[in-house]
Design an enzyme around this catalytic site. Structure first.
Site, PDB file in Angstrom:
ATOM      1  CD  GLU A   1      -6.142  -3.314  -6.678  1.00 46.09           C
ATOM      2  OE1 GLU A   1      -6.651  -3.452  -5.565  1.00 46.09           O
ATOM      3  OE2 GLU A   1      -4.917  -3.195  -6.866  1.00 46.09           O
TER       4      GLU A   1
ATOM      5  CE  LYS B   1      -4.363   1.598   1.921  1.00 49.77           C
ATOM      6  NZ  LYS B   1      -4.970   1.833   0.625  1.00 49.77           N
TER       7      LYS B   1
ATOM      8  CG  LEU C   1      -4.168  -3.134  -1.068  1.00 50.92           C
ATOM      9  CD1 LEU C   1      -2.680  -3.024  -0.721  1.00 50.92           C
ATOM     10  CD2 LEU C   1      -4.870  -1.832  -0.731  1.00 50.92           C
TER      11      LEU C   1
HETATM   12  N1  PMP Z   1      -7.278  -1.566  -3.863  1.00 56.16           N
HETATM   13  C1  PMP Z   1      -6.706  -0.350  -3.911  1.00 56.16           C
HETATM   14  C2  PMP Z   1      -5.798  -0.018  -5.053  1.00 56.16           C
HETATM   15  C3  PMP Z   1      -6.948   0.589  -2.883  1.00 56.16           C
HETATM   16  O1  PMP Z   1      -6.356   1.796  -2.916  1.00 56.16           O
HETATM   17  C4  PMP Z   1      -7.842   0.245  -1.841  1.00 56.16           C
HETATM   18  C5  PMP Z   1      -8.196   1.248  -0.778  1.00 56.16           C
HETATM   19  N2  PMP Z   1      -7.134   1.641  -0.008  1.00 56.16           N
HETATM   20  C6  PMP Z   1      -8.409  -1.029  -1.829  1.00 56.16           C
HETATM   21  C7  PMP Z   1      -8.105  -1.906  -2.859  1.00 56.16           C
HETATM   22  C8  PMP Z   1      -9.323  -1.461  -0.719  1.00 56.16           C
HETATM   23  O2  PMP Z   1      -8.596  -1.694   0.457  1.00 56.16           O
HETATM   24  P1  PMP Z   1      -9.272  -1.511   1.908  1.00 56.16           P
HETATM   25  O3  PMP Z   1     -10.470  -2.377   1.924  1.00 56.16           O
HETATM   26  O4  PMP Z   1      -8.222  -1.969   2.844  1.00 56.16           O
HETATM   27  O5  PMP Z   1      -9.608  -0.071   2.049  1.00 56.16           O
END
Ligand code: PMP
Length: 297
Positions: free
Chosen positions: A192, A159, A217
């Site tokens: 995604e 991240k 992610l």
């Molecule tokens: N993929 C990406 C590229 C993201 O930036 C996020 C949000 N931060 C997510 C998926 C979703 O992750 P989360 O559920 O941990 O917010």
């Protein structure tokens, strides 16, 4: 989804920067911060709901993983970070909103290679309220997405604050009257969104989402939705799905900490099913808060 102008009451007032709680309008980092110069940093966003920090353990576990993958040290102990997070939430009187945590490798004279290993990492924590009524409106209407070719690096499992492809994709979505852009791989499979994970519901009511071993992610909301689905008796298949399969699906939705499960009603201008939010998506959303970990803010 963000991108809208903040209400005055949602503006952060006090933020944390490198050891100090400062007025948000004056909060700044050094011009040689490696986050600023190279995107050499990582971040987390946690939802705050009804006065609770949602899934903080999982978010801090992922922060630890991101830092480890990039050989960045923790800026303070995990325990101390939770104290700072709570203090920023308290000072901004956040009840429903989000807290943003960013750690960069620190401040050093500009050079691509890592600076000395004992460099103090930079830490920024920002918290703010969100307009709950505006979110409810989005759920009611559903979101529209466009698809774009994947053009990111192969370590999007980290991240990182290096988000330029995401910025450009989401801007393109906005210009098309949409709220999210889906990255699509060379095989035509959905990876995604620019800031969310992607899901479909098949005609048989099975939830489908791409495996998170690499190439996306591992969203914390995605992980907790596995718990929610198990509780509600929905089956999940972790596999890739094509844009065509998504367009023909019974329901489509995205997940992220700030949106939970959010219905998608249009893909590249084509309505999904009857063009209205799906009932399974809404049931996941409804059950989420009860099942997620809640830490008092
Ligand atoms: N993929 C990406 C590229 C993201 O930036 C996020 C949000 N931060 C997510 C998926 C979703 O992750 P989360 O559920 O941990 O917010």
């Amino acid at each position: 989804m963000r991108g809208e102008t903040l209400r005055e009451s949602d503006m952060p007032r006090i933020s944390y920067v490198n050891g100090r709680y400062v007025a948000h309008r004056d909060a700044s980092v050094h011009i040689e911060d490696r986050g600023f110069q190279f995107g050499d940093g990582v971040y987390e966003v946690c939802e705050i709901s009804r006065g609770f920090i949602v899934d903080m353990t999982r978010h801090l576990d992922r922060l630890d993983r991101s830092l480890t993958e990039l050989s960045i040290a923790w800026p303070m102990t995990r325990k101390a970070l939770t104290v700072v997070i709570r203090e920023v939430i308290r000072r901004n009187r956040v009840v429903d909103g989000l807290v943003y945590v960013q750690v960069t490798r620190g401040v050093a004279s500009r050079d691509f290679v890592f600076p000395r290993s004992d460099l103090q990492p930079s830490l920024v924590v920002i918290a703010r309220n969100v307009d709950v009524a505006a979110v409810a409106k989005k759920v009611e209407n559903g979101l529209k997405v466009i698809t774009v070719p994947e053009n990111r690096w192969d370590r999007v499992d980290i991240k990182s604050t290096g988000l330029l492809p995401n910025v450009l994709a989401k801007q393109k979505a906005k210009e098309a009257g949409c709220q999210e852009a889906w990255f699509v791989d060379a095989d035509g499979k959905v990876k995604e969104g620019g800031s969310s994970n992607a899901w479909i519901v098949t005609k048989d009511g099975v939830l489908v989402t791409r495996p998170a071993d690499h190439g996306i992610l591992r969203g914390i909301t995605r992980t907790t939705l596995f718990d929610v689905a198990a509780k509600l008796g929905y089956k999940i298949e972790e596999r890739g799905f094509s844009v065509a399969e998504a367009k023909a699906a019974r329901e489509v939705f995205l997940s992220s900490a700030t949106t939970i499960a959010m219905p998608i009603v249009e893909i590249d201008g084509q309505p999904v099913a009857n063009g209205h939010p799906g009932t399974i998506t809404l049931s996941l959303r409804q059950a989420f808060f009860d099942i997620a970990e809640k830490s008092p803010a």
